[in-house]
Design a protein around this motif. Structure first.
Motif, PDB file in Angstrom:
ATOM      1  N   LEU A   1      85.225  41.490  30.427  1.00  0.00           N
ATOM      2  CA  LEU A   1      84.252  42.363  29.311  1.00  0.00           C
ATOM      3  C   LEU A   1      83.048  42.933  30.886  1.00  0.00           C
TER       4      LEU A   1
ATOM      5  N   LEU B   1      81.777  46.839  30.954  1.00  0.00           N
ATOM      6  CA  LEU B   1      80.693  47.150  30.738  1.00  0.00           C
ATOM      7  C   LEU B   1      80.129  48.054  31.993  1.00  0.00           C
TER       8      LEU B   1
ATOM      9  N   GLU C   1      81.361  51.452  32.073  1.00  0.00           N
ATOM     10  CA  GLU C   1      80.977  52.435  30.992  1.00  0.00           C
ATOM     11  C   GLU C   1      79.374  52.794  31.428  1.00  0.00           C
TER      12      GLU C   1
ATOM     13  N   ALA D   1      78.302  38.369  29.320  1.00  0.00           N
ATOM     14  CA  ALA D   1      78.644  39.741  29.342  1.00  0.00           C
ATOM     15  C   ALA D   1      78.828  40.217  27.907  1.00  0.00           C
ATOM     16  N   ARG D   2      79.190  39.459  27.141  1.00  0.00           N
ATOM     17  CA  ARG D   2      79.643  39.684  25.576  1.00  0.00           C
ATOM     18  C   ARG D   2      78.139  39.911  24.909  1.00  0.00           C
TER      19      ARG D   2
ATOM     20  N   ARG E   1      76.500  43.125  26.480  1.00  0.00           N
ATOM     21  CA  ARG E   1      76.904  44.414  25.554  1.00  0.00           C
ATOM     22  C   ARG E   1      76.637  44.789  24.247  1.00  0.00           C
TER      23      ARG E   1
ATOM     24  N   GLU F   1      74.645  48.443  23.791  1.00  0.00           N
ATOM     25  CA  GLU F   1      75.071  49.283  22.429  1.00  0.00           C
ATOM     26  C   GLU F   1      74.089  49.645  21.386  1.00  0.00           C
TER      27      GLU F   1
END
Length: 251
Positions: free
Chosen positions: A19, A23, A26, A99-100, A103, A107
């Motif tokens: 993840l 990230l 991105e 990380a989740r 993220r 977002e």
């Protein structure tokens, strides 16, 4: 049972690393550089980060920050005085960010024009050291009041740092801090890492840290620590035979 526990831990870290890597890619496409700040509670990282954010705002650099705590929004209120967009992340008892979590907040909240994103991790030098957040730069901080041998006590954190920042240097003399011993201990676990001296009260080190971050944003090579934070490989070992750490040598 012990082997099963290790397997579960490896699986959790592997999922997090995947993840984090996504990230990082991105955000790189969006031109966002993430800086992960790790330290013990009371190191002064919130005050130093506030000064860095204020300096970035003064210079017109699009900057934002997340600050993580188990409870309260005190640090977010302090950091917001800088003029930068700031969001508090409450972990509900979790001793680190993953990380989740990051993220989701990236977002749903991150301003579109952000170029630098500072993440103030939970005050803890154990669990946060094992979790890649998709950062391009990992900064580990400690105060002179914490003792010269802190890097030896927390080799995973200091051994995965791209940059080390020593804070509260104005207290070095009353704390009887041995700067040379600290440098030696830091080199043991992370040979070649730069150590920046800082004092939020006087402003020492603020510009230096910001310049290091901007250099990474602009594509400068990053120091490669022995325990690279991305990818971890999930092996938290240090080559003691190369450092003298196993033998307990201090110089």
């Amino acid at each position: 049972m012990c082997d099963e526990s290790v397997d579960v831990t490896q699986a959790v870290l592997a999922k997090n690393d995947g993840l984090a890597a996504n990230l990082r890619r991105e955000l790189a496409r969006r031109g966002v550089t993430i800086v992960n700040l790790l330290s013990s509670p009371g190191s002064g990282k919130t005050e130093l980060l506030g000064r860095i954010l204020a300096r970035a705002v003064e210079r017109g650099i699009p900057v934002a920050a997340f600050t993580a705590d188990l409870a309260t929004e005190n640090d977010a209120r302090r950091l917001a005085r800088s003029g930068a967009p700031v969001k508090q992340l409450l972990t509900d008892g979790l001793c680190h960010l993953e990380a989740r979590q990051l993220r989701v907040h990236v977002e749903n909240w991150l301003p579109e024009d952000t170029a630098l994103l500072f993440v103030e991790n939970v005050g803890n030098l154990v669990c946060p050291a094992s979790y890649d957040l998709g950062e391009s730069l990992r900064i580990v901080l400690m105060a002179v009041t914490e003792g010269e041998d802190k890097p030896l006590k927390y080799p995973t954190a200091f051994g995965s740092a791209h940059l080390v920042v020593l804070t509260k240097t104005d207290l070095a003399e009353p704390a009887d801090f041995d700067s040379e011993a600290f440098d030696a201990c830091t080199r043991r676990v992370n040979p070649g890492v730069e150590v920046v001296r800082s004092c939020a009260r006087t402003g020492e080190g603020v510009d230096t840290v910001l310049e290091r971050v901007l250099a990474v944003r602009d594509g400068a090579a990053v120091h490669r620590p022995p325990l690279a934070p991305h990818p971890h490989g999930h092996v938290h070992e240090y080559p003691h035979e190369d450092t003298g750490l196993a033998a307990g040598r201090l110089s």
